[in-house]
Write an enzyme that holds these catalytic residues in place. Structure first.
Site, PDB file in Angstrom:
ATOM      1  CB  ALA A  28      55.576  33.480  34.356  1.00 12.26           C
ATOM      2  NE  ARG A  33      41.697  32.715  30.765  1.00 12.44           N
ATOM      3  CZ  ARG A  33      41.754  33.998  31.113  1.00 12.44           C
ATOM      4  NH1 ARG A  33      40.692  34.769  30.952  1.00 12.44           N
ATOM      5  NH2 ARG A  33      42.865  34.522  31.601  1.00 12.44           N
TER       6      ARG A  33
HETATM    7  C1  UD1 Z   1      44.711  40.345  33.796  1.00  7.66           C
HETATM    8  C2  UD1 Z   1      44.281  41.258  34.938  1.00  7.66           C
HETATM    9  C3  UD1 Z   1      42.932  41.884  34.591  1.00  7.66           C
HETATM   10  C4  UD1 Z   1      43.037  42.614  33.246  1.00  7.66           C
HETATM   11  C5  UD1 Z   1      43.586  41.710  32.163  1.00  7.66           C
HETATM   12  C6  UD1 Z   1      43.880  42.511  30.926  1.00  7.66           C
HETATM   13  C7  UD1 Z   1      45.176  40.198  36.947  1.00  7.66           C
HETATM   14  C8  UD1 Z   1      44.880  39.394  38.161  1.00  7.66           C
HETATM   15  N1  UD1 Z   1      44.152  40.460  36.157  1.00  7.66           N
HETATM   16  O1  UD1 Z   1      43.778  39.288  33.725  1.00  7.66           O
HETATM   17  O2  UD1 Z   1      42.546  42.804  35.587  1.00  7.66           O
HETATM   18  O3  UD1 Z   1      41.761  43.109  32.875  1.00  7.66           O
HETATM   19  O4  UD1 Z   1      44.799  41.082  32.591  1.00  7.66           O
HETATM   20  O5  UD1 Z   1      44.269  41.722  29.846  1.00  7.66           O
HETATM   21  O6  UD1 Z   1      46.302  40.627  36.768  1.00  7.66           O
HETATM   22  N2  UD1 Z   1      51.346  35.986  34.417  1.00  7.66           N
HETATM   23  C9  UD1 Z   1      52.574  35.745  34.983  1.00  7.66           C
HETATM   24  N3  UD1 Z   1      52.625  35.098  36.180  1.00  7.66           N
HETATM   25  C10 UD1 Z   1      51.525  34.695  36.855  1.00  7.66           C
HETATM   26  C11 UD1 Z   1      50.269  34.952  36.263  1.00  7.66           C
HETATM   27  C12 UD1 Z   1      50.210  35.604  35.033  1.00  7.66           C
HETATM   28  O7  UD1 Z   1      53.609  36.092  34.417  1.00  7.66           O
HETATM   29  O8  UD1 Z   1      51.678  34.125  37.929  1.00  7.66           O
HETATM   30  C13 UD1 Z   1      51.291  36.679  33.110  1.00  7.66           C
HETATM   31  C14 UD1 Z   1      50.573  35.896  32.024  1.00  7.66           C
HETATM   32  O9  UD1 Z   1      51.504  35.080  31.304  1.00  7.66           O
HETATM   33  C15 UD1 Z   1      49.988  36.999  31.146  1.00  7.66           C
HETATM   34  C16 UD1 Z   1      49.808  38.166  32.099  1.00  7.66           C
HETATM   35  O10 UD1 Z   1      50.557  37.866  33.260  1.00  7.66           O
HETATM   36  O11 UD1 Z   1      50.853  37.388  30.098  1.00  7.66           O
HETATM   37  C17 UD1 Z   1      48.342  38.343  32.492  1.00  7.66           C
HETATM   38  O12 UD1 Z   1      47.864  37.121  33.023  1.00  7.66           O
HETATM   39  P1  UD1 Z   1      46.474  36.528  32.555  1.00  7.66           P
HETATM   40  O13 UD1 Z   1      46.273  35.228  33.234  1.00  7.66           O
HETATM   41  O14 UD1 Z   1      46.335  36.590  31.097  1.00  7.66           O
HETATM   42  O15 UD1 Z   1      45.517  37.595  33.260  1.00  7.66           O
HETATM   43  P2  UD1 Z   1      44.018  37.932  32.884  1.00  7.66           P
HETATM   44  O16 UD1 Z   1      43.124  36.920  33.477  1.00  7.66           O
HETATM   45  O17 UD1 Z   1      43.926  38.203  31.443  1.00  7.66           O
HETATM   46 CA    CA Z   2      45.234  38.035  29.646  1.00  6.00          CA
END
Ligand code: UD1
Ligand code: CA
Length: 480
Positions: A28, A33
């Site tokens: 979601a 970035r």
């Molecule tokens: C996340 C982890 C981090 C880990 C990394 C590995 C968190 C806070 N951090 O960081 O510890 O090392 O992944 O790749 O979880 N998403 C949702 N809803 C939201 C926010 C995100 O569905 O409200 C989904 C995004 O679409 C994505 C995934 O969750 O597919 C991870 O989110 P992303 O923002 O990429 O997290 P990272 O900063 O990479």
């Molecule tokens: Ca990620």
């Protein structure tokens, strides 16, 4: 009979209970970035969206007895309609769950609670880890179930840990600290969180609503649950993966390009080890859904995409791009061919410099040659379109020859009209077939004809002005 039915029912029940593990894919997020208009999970890697890869791994896990994943759901939100549309067309088994406000990965798991609370175990995976393999996933599930842990997550040692949550191990404690919240000392740690977790749902339930958003990003972080569970005496295991390459997340255009390179190499290796020959693998691109049989030669600079299927003994010549194409056995694509959504039957030969598209069929041993375009047409068994032709909306029978420069004039400015040419016909060079029009079996057209009426079986149609020679013209007009 009744007994057999009963046995089947018991088996179904047993397998359902064994597979009471569901996979929740988080997709979601905005992907800020990436700086793209498309949601991150729909950006293409090779010819499929980022999200395809994790869903494909899960689908394979669901199909295999070892993987033991019984169901999957995808959390959608940012540009969620587009993601949901992709799911319903390609992944009907994936349940879309809406996170209307993206308040963090922990919040994404909260909004999905109705879906997972009835399961025994919940796998949580980010949508942006396309390199994850099925064996790592099934090992994680197996290890988690065997150890009786409340939560198992995959960590890895990152050569460049920046952007990942750091795994902080203390004397009996363990925690994940996001980079934006980490101290300098924590930032120096290289063991990081992969974002892949499996929970006993009964252990997750009491903690999931205890997450808060008091952190640098003001989000409900799922990784915070690790320290929370460990502190409450739950058994939390970090499974340190030996190879970091599978877990790279895709957050930036550079990571997207790196993932494509890695996936491409993996796909090429799979085909090379299955008996596909490539003279210059570094220049060949093959999509993940493509099937190539053994004893196939792919020349330098070939691209195979979509659901292309290349049969045994085929050759694909240099600079050819194939998308959703079936090449049956021993088909020869000479070179510089752009082929899409079409079928080439056994022994047919096409190219160089040919475009074939929109449901065209080349029947057995037929030929399409140089500077030819064939659209939505059938070229019959043993028939030839050897040079410089446009064949659109046409049915060509068997053993027919289409002369150079032939054009089916299929478009009257409003609609496309069909041309039908029978068996054993000879269409003279530079014939214009003004559709709708039919040429019967054994029919002939004289070179340069404009054919506006049907040609009966066995007839020769001559549709051109009679030649007139004007004697002495050059001298009279002073040209000579
Ligand atoms: C996340 C982890 C981090 C880990 C990394 C590995 C968190 C806070 N951090 O960081 O510890 O090392 O992944 O790749 O979880 N998403 C949702 N809803 C939201 C926010 C995100 O569905 O409200 C989904 C995004 O679409 C994505 C995934 O969750 O597919 C991870 O989110 P992303 O923002 O990429 O997290 P990272 O900063 O990479
Ligand atoms: Ca990620």
């Amino acid at each position: 009979m009744c007994c057999v039915k009963f046995k089947i029912k018991v088996l179904i029940l047993l397998s359902a209970s064994r597979c009471a593990t569901g996979a929740l894919v988080l997709a979601a997020g905005k992907g800020t970035r990436m700086k793209s208009d498309l949601p991150k999970v729909l950006l293409p890697v090779l010819d499929q969206p980022v999200l395809y890869y994790i869903l494909d791994t899960l689908r394979n896990c669901m199909a295999s007895s070892k993987g033991c994943v019984g169901s999957m759901a995808v959390v959608v939100g940012h540009r969620g309609e587009a993601v949901q549309e992709y799911l319903s067309s390609d992944w009907p088994e994936a349940v879309p769950l809406w996170q209307h406000e993206q308040l963090g990965t922990g919040h994404a798991v909260q909004i999905a609670k109705e879906w997972w609370s009835g399961l025994d175990h919940l796998l949580v995976l980010p949508g942006d880890v396309p390199l994850l393999t099925g064996s790592s996933l099934s090992n994680l599930v197996a290890e988690h179930v065997a150890s009786g842990a409340d939560c198992t997550f995959i960590s890895f040692s990152a050569s460049n840990p920046s952007g990942y949550g750091r795994v902080v191990r203390g004397h009996k404690e363990i925690a994940i600290v996001e980079e934006k919240d980490a101290t300098e000392a924590q930032k120096a740690l290289t063991e990081v969180n992969s974002g892949i977790y499996i929970f006993k749902t009964s252990s997750l339930l009491p903690h999931i609503y205890r997450l808060d958003n008091e952190n640098a990003q003001g989000e409900y972080y799922l990784p915070d649950i690790i320290a929370m569970m460990a502190r409450s005496g739950e058994k939390v295991n970090a499974a340190l993966a030996p190879d970091e390459s599978e877990f790279s997340g895709i957050n930036t255009p550079l990571q997207l390009a790196d993932a494509a390179t890695a996936l491409r190499r993996r796909i090429l290796r799979r085909h090379l080890s299955a008996g596909v020959r490539m003279q210059d693998p570094d220049s060949v691109w093959i999509g993940p859904e493509v099937v190539v049989a053994e004893n196939v030669l792919l020349e330098p600079s070939v691209q195979l995409w979509g659901r292309t299927n290349v049969g045994r003994g085929a050759r694909v010549g240099s600079f050819s791009i194939l998308r959703n194409v079936v090449l049956e056995e021993d088909v020869d694509v000479v070179s510089h061919a752009v082929l899409s959504d079409s079928v080439f039957r056994k022994g047919s030969q096409v190219g160089p410099f040919i475009v074939v598209r929109d449901g065209a069929v080349f029947e057995e041993n037929s030929r399409g040659g140089k500077f030819v375009e064939v659209k939505k047409s059938r070229v019959g068994r043993g028939s030839k379109v050897p040079h410089l032709a446009y064949i659109g909306d046409a049915e060509i029978g068997a053993e027919t020859n289409i002369g150079a420069g032939t054009i089916t004039c299929n478009y009257d400015g409003k609609k496309k009209n069909p041309t039908t040419i029978g068996d054993r016909c000879f269409i003279g060079s530079d014939t214009m077939l003004v559709a709708p029009v039919k040429v019967g079996d054994d029919g002939y057209t004289a070179a340069g004809s404009v054919i506006t009426q049907d040609v009966p079986e066995g007839a020769l149609a001559v549709g051109r002005a009679k030649q007139r020679n004007i004697e002495g013209w050059a001298k009279r007009t002073g040209k000579k």
